[in-house]
Design a protein around this motif. Sequence first.
Motif, short mmCIF file in Angstrom:
data_model
loop_
_atom_site.label_atom_id
_atom_site.label_comp_id
_atom_site.label_asym_id
_atom_site.label_seq_id
_atom_site.Cartn_x
_atom_site.Cartn_y
_atom_site.Cartn_z
N ALA A 1 0.44 -1.51 -0.25
CA ALA A 1 0.09 0.61 -0.19
C ALA A 1 1.12 1.36 -0.44
O ALA A 1 0.45 1.99 -0.73
N GLN A 2 2.17 1.62 1.10
CA GLN A 2 2.96 2.62 0.93
C GLN A 2 3.83 3.04 -0.73
O GLN A 2 3.72 3.68 -1.14
N ALA A 3 4.01 1.40 -1.38
CA ALA A 3 5.08 1.20 -2.70
C ALA A 3 3.34 2.30 -3.61
O ALA A 3 3.72 3.40 -4.09
N ARG A 4 2.53 1.90 -3.83
CA ARG A 4 1.80 2.75 -4.36
C ARG A 4 0.80 3.87 -4.03
O ARG A 4 0.67 4.84 -5.10
N ALA A 5 1.03 4.50 -2.69
CA ALA A 5 1.01 5.48 -2.47
C ALA A 5 1.83 6.45 -3.06
O ALA A 5 1.73 7.89 -3.32
N GLU A 6 2.55 5.79 -3.12
CA GLU A 6 4.51 6.70 -4.18
C GLU A 6 4.23 6.11 -4.82
O GLU A 6 4.93 6.58 -5.80
N GLY A 7 3.70 5.84 -5.61
CA GLY A 7 3.31 5.85 -7.09
C GLY A 7 4.51 4.29 -7.83
O GLY A 7 4.94 4.23 -8.86
N ARG A 8 5.00 3.32 -6.98
CA ARG A 8 5.10 2.45 -7.64
C ARG A 8 4.61 1.00 -6.63
O ARG A 8 4.20 0.77 -6.26
N ARG A 9 5.05 0.59 -8.31
CA ARG A 9 5.14 -1.17 -7.95
C ARG A 9 5.54 -2.39 -7.42
O ARG A 9 6.11 -1.85 -7.46
N LEU A 10 5.28 -3.07 -5.72
CA LEU A 10 5.56 -3.97 -4.88
C LEU A 10 5.65 -5.43 -4.92
O LEU A 10 4.11 -5.21 -4.34
N ARG A 11 5.99 -5.88 -6.12
CA ARG A 11 5.06 -7.01 -6.46
C ARG A 11 6.29 -8.43 -4.95
O ARG A 11 7.20 -8.31 -4.85
N ILE A 12 5.68 -9.48 -5.51
CA ILE A 12 6.26 -10.27 -4.32
C ILE A 12 7.33 -10.83 -4.33
O ILE A 12 8.05 -10.78 -3.96
N LEU A 13 7.61 -11.37 -5.81
CA LEU A 13 8.95 -11.57 -6.65
C LEU A 13 9.79 -10.54 -5.89
O LEU A 13 10.66 -10.69 -5.46
N ASP A 14 9.46 -8.95 -5.83
CA ASP A 14 10.02 -7.33 -5.63
C ASP A 14 10.42 -8.56 -4.00
O ASP A 14 11.87 -7.81 -3.95
N ILE A 15 9.93 -8.40 -3.61
CA ILE A 15 9.96 -8.96 -1.68
C ILE A 15 11.36 -10.02 -1.96
O ILE A 15 12.31 -9.35 -0.73
N ALA A 16 10.76 -11.13 -1.98
CA ALA A 16 12.14 -11.81 -1.70
C ALA A 16 12.99 -11.95 -2.45
O ALA A 16 14.39 -12.58 -1.60
N ARG A 17 13.06 -11.39 -3.95
CA ARG A 17 14.27 -10.65 -4.20
C ARG A 17 15.22 -9.67 -3.97
O ARG A 17 16.49 -9.91 -3.12
#
Length: 83
Positions: free
Chosen positions: A27-43
Amino acid sequence: MEATTMTRRRLRWSPRALELQISRARAQARAEGRRLRILDIARAADRDRETLMNWRKGRTTPSADEMFALAHVLGCSVEDFAE
């Protein structure tokens, strides 16, 4: 100089708490105009997607080092993963 002691508590891992922290980070990433995928978190935590999915589903439990890495990536503390 006064010596300080650190009390170590054993935390009980909660997959639900992990889901909450992932939701907050996304949600924070969306508010900042970014996309945060599960794959991004894992990596970012230096793990593969399957490992993160197993933690989310409660099939496996991350080690203390893995919890610290996740907390760093998600911008929370390790205690936020406890029940």
